[in-house]
Scaffold this active site. Structure first.
Site, PDB file in Angstrom:
ATOM      1  N   HIS A 125       0.683  -1.239   0.110  1.00 10.91           N
ATOM      2  CA  HIS A 125       0.055   0.022   0.032  1.00 10.91           C
ATOM      3  C   HIS A 125       0.834   1.109  -0.069  1.00 10.91           C
ATOM      4  O   HIS A 125       2.087   1.048   0.014  1.00 10.91           O
ATOM      5  CB  HIS A 125      -0.922   0.096   1.175  1.00 10.91           C
ATOM      6  CG  HIS A 125      -2.039  -0.966   1.179  1.00 10.91           C
ATOM      7  ND1 HIS A 125      -2.001  -2.138   1.830  1.00 10.91           N
ATOM      8  CD2 HIS A 125      -3.250  -1.102   0.283  1.00 10.91           C
ATOM      9  CE1 HIS A 125      -2.951  -2.977   1.454  1.00 10.91           C
ATOM     10  NE2 HIS A 125      -3.737  -2.495   0.472  1.00 10.91           N
ATOM     11  N   ASP A 161      -0.037   7.066  -3.498  1.00 10.69           N
ATOM     12  CA  ASP A 161      -1.128   6.631  -4.206  1.00 10.69           C
ATOM     13  C   ASP A 161      -1.631   7.369  -5.072  1.00 10.69           C
ATOM     14  O   ASP A 161      -1.873   7.077  -6.122  1.00 10.69           O
ATOM     15  CB  ASP A 161      -2.272   6.511  -3.003  1.00 10.69           C
ATOM     16  CG  ASP A 161      -2.393   5.077  -2.426  1.00 10.69           C
ATOM     17  OD1 ASP A 161      -1.401   4.232  -2.933  1.00 10.69           O
ATOM     18  OD2 ASP A 161      -3.099   4.623  -1.782  1.00 10.69           O
TER      19      ASP A 161
HETATM   20  C1  LIG Z   1      -3.831   3.157   1.580  1.00  8.61           C
HETATM   21  C2  LIG Z   1      -4.428   2.638   0.120  1.00  8.61           C
HETATM   22  C3  LIG Z   1      -5.569   1.750   0.455  1.00  8.61           C
HETATM   23  C4  LIG Z   1      -6.744   2.328   0.848  1.00  8.61           C
HETATM   24  C5  LIG Z   1      -7.994   1.391   0.722  1.00  8.61           C
HETATM   25  C6  LIG Z   1      -9.349   2.047   1.007  1.00  8.61           C
HETATM   26  C7  LIG Z   1      -9.752   3.191   0.089  1.00  8.61           C
HETATM   27  C8  LIG Z   1     -10.253   0.942   1.379  1.00  8.61           C
HETATM   28  C9  LIG Z   1      -9.687  -0.303   2.048  1.00  8.61           C
HETATM   29  C10 LIG Z   1     -10.934  -0.752   3.041  1.00  8.61           C
HETATM   30  C11 LIG Z   1     -12.333  -0.145   2.543  1.00  8.61           C
HETATM   31  C12 LIG Z   1     -13.606   0.089   3.006  1.00  8.61           C
HETATM   32  C13 LIG Z   1     -13.957  -1.383   3.432  1.00  8.61           C
HETATM   33  O1  LIG Z   1     -14.044  -2.337   2.402  1.00  8.61           O
HETATM   34  C14 LIG Z   1     -15.348  -1.351   4.314  1.00  8.61           C
HETATM   35  C15 LIG Z   1     -16.389  -0.486   3.299  1.00  8.61           C
HETATM   36  C16 LIG Z   1     -16.923  -1.234   2.161  1.00  8.61           C
HETATM   37  C17 LIG Z   1     -18.045  -0.527   1.319  1.00  8.61           C
HETATM   38  O2  LIG Z   1     -18.391  -0.991   0.214  1.00  8.61           O
HETATM   39  C18 LIG Z   1     -17.374   1.068   0.862  1.00  8.61           C
HETATM   40  C19 LIG Z   1     -16.831   1.742   2.071  1.00  8.61           C
HETATM   41  C20 LIG Z   1     -15.985   0.944   3.071  1.00  8.61           C
HETATM   42  C21 LIG Z   1     -15.714   1.616   4.344  1.00  8.61           C
HETATM   43  C22 LIG Z   1     -14.554   0.775   2.288  1.00  8.61           C
HETATM   44  C23 LIG Z   1     -14.066   2.105   1.967  1.00  8.61           C
HETATM   45  C24 LIG Z   1     -12.732   2.083   1.211  1.00  8.61           C
HETATM   46  O3  LIG Z   1     -12.651   1.354  -0.035  1.00  8.61           O
HETATM   47  C25 LIG Z   1     -11.650   1.317   1.920  1.00  8.61           C
HETATM   48  C26 LIG Z   1     -11.447   2.181   3.335  1.00  8.61           C
HETATM   49  C27 LIG Z   1      -3.627   2.039  -0.913  1.00  8.61           C
HETATM   50  O4  LIG Z   1      -2.321   2.120  -0.677  1.00  8.61           O
HETATM   51  S1  LIG Z   1      -4.318   1.599  -2.527  1.00  8.61           S
HETATM   52  C28 LIG Z   1      -2.976   1.090  -3.389  1.00  8.61           C
HETATM   53  C29 LIG Z   1      -2.873  -0.137  -3.201  1.00  8.61           C
HETATM   54  N1  LIG Z   1      -1.830  -0.791  -4.276  1.00  8.61           N
HETATM   55  C30 LIG Z   1      -2.148  -0.836  -5.603  1.00  8.61           C
HETATM   56  O5  LIG Z   1      -3.166  -0.330  -6.174  1.00  8.61           O
HETATM   57  C31 LIG Z   1      -1.084  -1.542  -6.547  1.00  8.61           C
HETATM   58  C32 LIG Z   1      -1.446  -2.453  -7.357  1.00  8.61           C
HETATM   59  N2  LIG Z   1      -2.353  -3.357  -6.947  1.00  8.61           N
HETATM   60  C33 LIG Z   1      -2.048  -4.353  -6.073  1.00  8.61           C
HETATM   61  O6  LIG Z   1      -0.874  -4.720  -5.750  1.00  8.61           O
HETATM   62  C34 LIG Z   1      -3.019  -5.311  -5.698  1.00  8.61           C
HETATM   63  O7  LIG Z   1      -3.973  -5.010  -6.389  1.00  8.61           O
HETATM   64  C35 LIG Z   1      -3.477  -4.899  -4.228  1.00  8.61           C
HETATM   65  C36 LIG Z   1      -3.905  -3.762  -3.925  1.00  8.61           C
HETATM   66  C37 LIG Z   1      -2.233  -5.502  -3.292  1.00  8.61           C
HETATM   67  C38 LIG Z   1      -4.575  -5.936  -3.787  1.00  8.61           C
HETATM   68  O8  LIG Z   1      -4.279  -7.374  -3.940  1.00  8.61           O
HETATM   69  P1  LIG Z   1      -5.418  -8.345  -4.299  1.00  8.61           P
HETATM   70  O9  LIG Z   1      -4.661  -9.744  -3.784  1.00  8.61           O
HETATM   71  O10 LIG Z   1      -6.750  -8.037  -3.553  1.00  8.61           O
HETATM   72  O11 LIG Z   1      -5.631  -8.224  -5.796  1.00  8.61           O
HETATM   73  P2  LIG Z   1      -4.557  -8.458  -7.153  1.00  8.61           P
HETATM   74  O12 LIG Z   1      -3.505  -9.357  -6.667  1.00  8.61           O
HETATM   75  O13 LIG Z   1      -4.442  -7.251  -7.897  1.00  8.61           O
HETATM   76  O14 LIG Z   1      -5.691  -9.364  -8.008  1.00  8.61           O
HETATM   77  C39 LIG Z   1      -6.967  -8.726  -8.323  1.00  8.61           C
HETATM   78  C40 LIG Z   1      -7.769 -10.214  -8.324  1.00  8.61           C
HETATM   79  O15 LIG Z   1      -9.050  -9.737  -8.553  1.00  8.61           O
HETATM   80  C41 LIG Z   1      -9.720 -10.408  -9.822  1.00  8.61           C
HETATM   81  N3  LIG Z   1     -10.457  -9.358 -10.422  1.00  8.61           N
HETATM   82  C42 LIG Z   1     -10.256  -8.138 -10.697  1.00  8.61           C
HETATM   83  N4  LIG Z   1     -11.351  -7.462 -11.399  1.00  8.61           N
HETATM   84  C43 LIG Z   1     -12.275  -8.684 -11.777  1.00  8.61           C
HETATM   85  C44 LIG Z   1     -13.508  -8.801 -12.307  1.00  8.61           C
HETATM   86  N5  LIG Z   1     -14.187  -7.760 -12.600  1.00  8.61           N
HETATM   87  N6  LIG Z   1     -14.192  -9.854 -12.132  1.00  8.61           N
HETATM   88  C45 LIG Z   1     -13.519 -10.886 -11.473  1.00  8.61           C
HETATM   89  N7  LIG Z   1     -12.299 -10.870 -11.119  1.00  8.61           N
HETATM   90  C46 LIG Z   1     -11.735  -9.782 -11.034  1.00  8.61           C
HETATM   91  C47 LIG Z   1      -8.324 -10.655 -10.553  1.00  8.61           C
HETATM   92  O16 LIG Z   1      -8.550 -11.478 -11.437  1.00  8.61           O
HETATM   93  C48 LIG Z   1      -7.340 -10.683  -9.378  1.00  8.61           C
HETATM   94  O17 LIG Z   1      -7.751 -12.358  -9.106  1.00  8.61           O
HETATM   95  P3  LIG Z   1      -6.561 -13.471  -8.932  1.00  8.61           P
HETATM   96  O18 LIG Z   1      -6.075 -13.078  -7.637  1.00  8.61           O
HETATM   97  O19 LIG Z   1      -7.211 -14.689  -8.697  1.00  8.61           O
HETATM   98  O20 LIG Z   1      -5.433 -13.381 -10.293  1.00  8.61           O
END
Ligand SMILES: C[C@H](CCC[C@@H](C)[C@H]1CC[C@H]2[C@@H]3[C@H](O)C[C@@H]4C[C@H](O)CC[C@]4(C)[C@H]3C[C@H](O)[C@]12C)C(=O)SCCNC(=O)CCNC(=O)[C@H](O)C(C)(C)COP(=O)(O)OP(=O)(O)OC[C@H]1O[C@@H](n2cnc3c(N)ncnc32)[C@H](O)[C@@H]1OP(=O)(O)O
Length: 386
Positions: A126, A156
């Site tokens: 993050h 970010d």
């Molecule tokens: C400090 C910030 C982070 C801040 C986050 C906050 C904004 C949010 C965190 C908690 C949230 C709250 C909480 O959820 C509760 C409420 C929920 C409500 O709905 C909304 C309000 C909430 C209060 C909610 C509010 C906010 O959202 C929160 C407070 C950061 O630093 S952000 C920067 C993060 N880093 C990056 O973006 C760098 C690049 N990405 C990564 O390194 C990774 O994606 C990461 C971030 C480490 C996540 O890893 P993860 O294992 O989860 O994902 P990936 O490895 O990337 O793989 C994605 C998998 O998902 C599949 N996929 C994607 N799209 C689809 C789709 N359309 N259909 C099906 N599948 C999909 C993809 O195929 C991947 O699957 P596999 O792993 O099997 O290959």
């Protein structure tokens, strides 16, 4: 608007990619956010608050026919923004080689923390981690305290979302000459490191020769600091140049001749105490009335609410209110002929525009019905949401 006609597909992610997409939408691009289906837990965790001006298409990329839909969309898009760690898109069969072969004009923006290669490319992380790896976090914080991450603004948003948007605009500009798309490897570590070029390149000036929190611009100097006021608020002081420092001293009711030289760093701790003991004697409003019409470089530290209602910001319409009444910053910078025109509508619900987007991209009603019955796409029932 400057980017009107540019078709962007933004795969839903956490904070940085949504900002990138929102910037492009504010300046006129047609941004489609490709969301996970709303029943999935992952979709819930990705509640996007930066959906301004975007439309939502809910698509299951894990189903082969879902990935095929995205390929087709990319065939007619200008820009794809993907926010996953390296390898995710390749596993879905949606890597750049595939998509650029099908649409050589596509700009394929990969917004990650650690970039597409290197030891950490596949690691989770993050903002704080990217900031740390860039070297910048080591510079942030007060004397004798641990490094301090200034919320998740730097890696970010500045090094990530904004840098990626810049890369996309540069690539669009270049494409107008070459006719070719390209891949953008936007690493937040490198984005924030690049932003810190001044820190790197000013090292020989001695600006950073002291430990963290003891230098000119990192809260070491008394004239580059915040001070508490009698009503519990704060003033920000940035009086670096001698002509501005003189005005600060005057406003504080001090006599320059009775003080140590401004740049005498051994006196800075004692001068800070002196300034603090003076600032705490008046309210923020009282200090504003003393400093507002001077060049002392002293301003109030405003809360969000106060910032939106501050006279200067109101005169420039720096903050806007959307139809649901939410206040947020107006897009910046302001372009004279083709300024951004941010949407006033509420953010889209997941899947709200699935059908209209697919029709727009050339899918037939029959194809859409099949995708829907296969649960590859989701079409939001608006009546149920309102
Ligand atoms: C400090 C910030 C982070 C801040 C986050 C906050 C904004 C949010 C965190 C908690 C949230 C709250 C909480 O959820 C509760 C409420 C929920 C409500 O709905 C909304 C309000 C909430 C209060 C909610 C509010 C906010 O959202 C929160 C407070 C950061 O630093 S952000 C920067 C993060 N880093 C990056 O973006 C760098 C690049 N990405 C990564 O390194 C990774 O994606 C990461 C971030 C480490 C996540 O890893 P993860 O294992 O989860 O994902 P990936 O490895 O990337 O793989 C994605 C998998 O998902 C599949 N996929 C994607 N799209 C689809 C789709 N359309 N259909 C099906 N599948 C999909 C993809 O195929 C991947 O699957 P596999 O792993 O099997 O290959």
């Amino acid at each position: 608007m400057a980017l009107s006609g540019v078709r962007v597909l933004e795969l839903a992610g956490l904070a940085p990619a949504p900002l990138c997409g929102m910037i492009l939408a504010d300046f006129g691009a047609q941004v489609v956010r490709v969301d996970r289906l709303s029943q999935s837990a992952a979709a819930l965790a990705h509640g996007d608050v930066q959906g301004r001006g975007k439309r939502s298409l809910a698509l299951d990329l894990k189903q082969p026919q879902g990935a095929a839909v995205l390929r087709r969309l990319c065939g007619a898009a200008d820009v794809l923004i993907e926010p996953f760690r390296h390898g995710v898109m390749e596993r879905l069969g949606l890597g750049p080689e595939v998509l650029l072969q099908e649409n050589p004009r596509l700009i394929y923006a990969r917004l990650t923390g650690f970039g597409q290669t290197g030891k950490y490319a596949k690691s989770a992380g993050h903002d704080i981690n990217y900031l740390a790896l860039s070297g910048v976090l080591s510079k942030l914080g007060r004397k004798n305290e641990n490094p301090y991450p200034p919320v998740n603004l730097l890696a970010d948003f500045a090094g990530g979302g904004v840098m990626c948007a810049l890369g996309i605009v540069i690539a669009l500009f270049e494409r107008a000459k070459s006719g070719k798309g390209q891949v953008i490897d936007a690493s937040m570590v490198e984005g924030v490191a690049y932003l810190s070029s001044f820190l790197w390149k000013s090292q020989n000036l001695g600006l950073w020769s002291q430990p963290r929190g003891e230098n000119l611009l990192d809260s070491g100097a008394p004239f580059y600091e915040t001070y508490r006021t009698s009503d519990g608020k704060f003033m920000a002081v940035g009086a670096i140049e001698p002509k501005f420092y003189n005005q600060l001293i005057k406003g504080l009711g001090l006599n320059l001749d009775e003080l140590p030289a401004q740049m005498s760093s051994s006196n800075w701790p004692e001068m800070k105490k002196k300034f603090a003991s003076i600032f705490v004697q008046k309210t923020q409003a009282e200090w504003c009335s003393i400093f507002d019409s001077t060049d002392a470089c002293v301003t109030p530290v405003l809360s969000f609410e106060d910032a939106a209602s501050h006279q200067h910001n109101k005169e420039r319409s720096s903050f806007i209110k959307n139809d649901p009444g939410e206040i947020s910053p107006r897009p910046a910078p302001v372009l004279s002929r083709t300024p951004a025109v941010p949407s006033c509508k509420r953010d889209p619900f997941v899947g709200e525009h699935t059908e209209e987007i697919l029709l727009e991209y050339g899918f037939t009603k029959q194809e859409i019905a099949k995708l829907h019955s296969d649960k590859t796409i989701e079409i939001k029932d608006l009546k149920a949401s309102l």
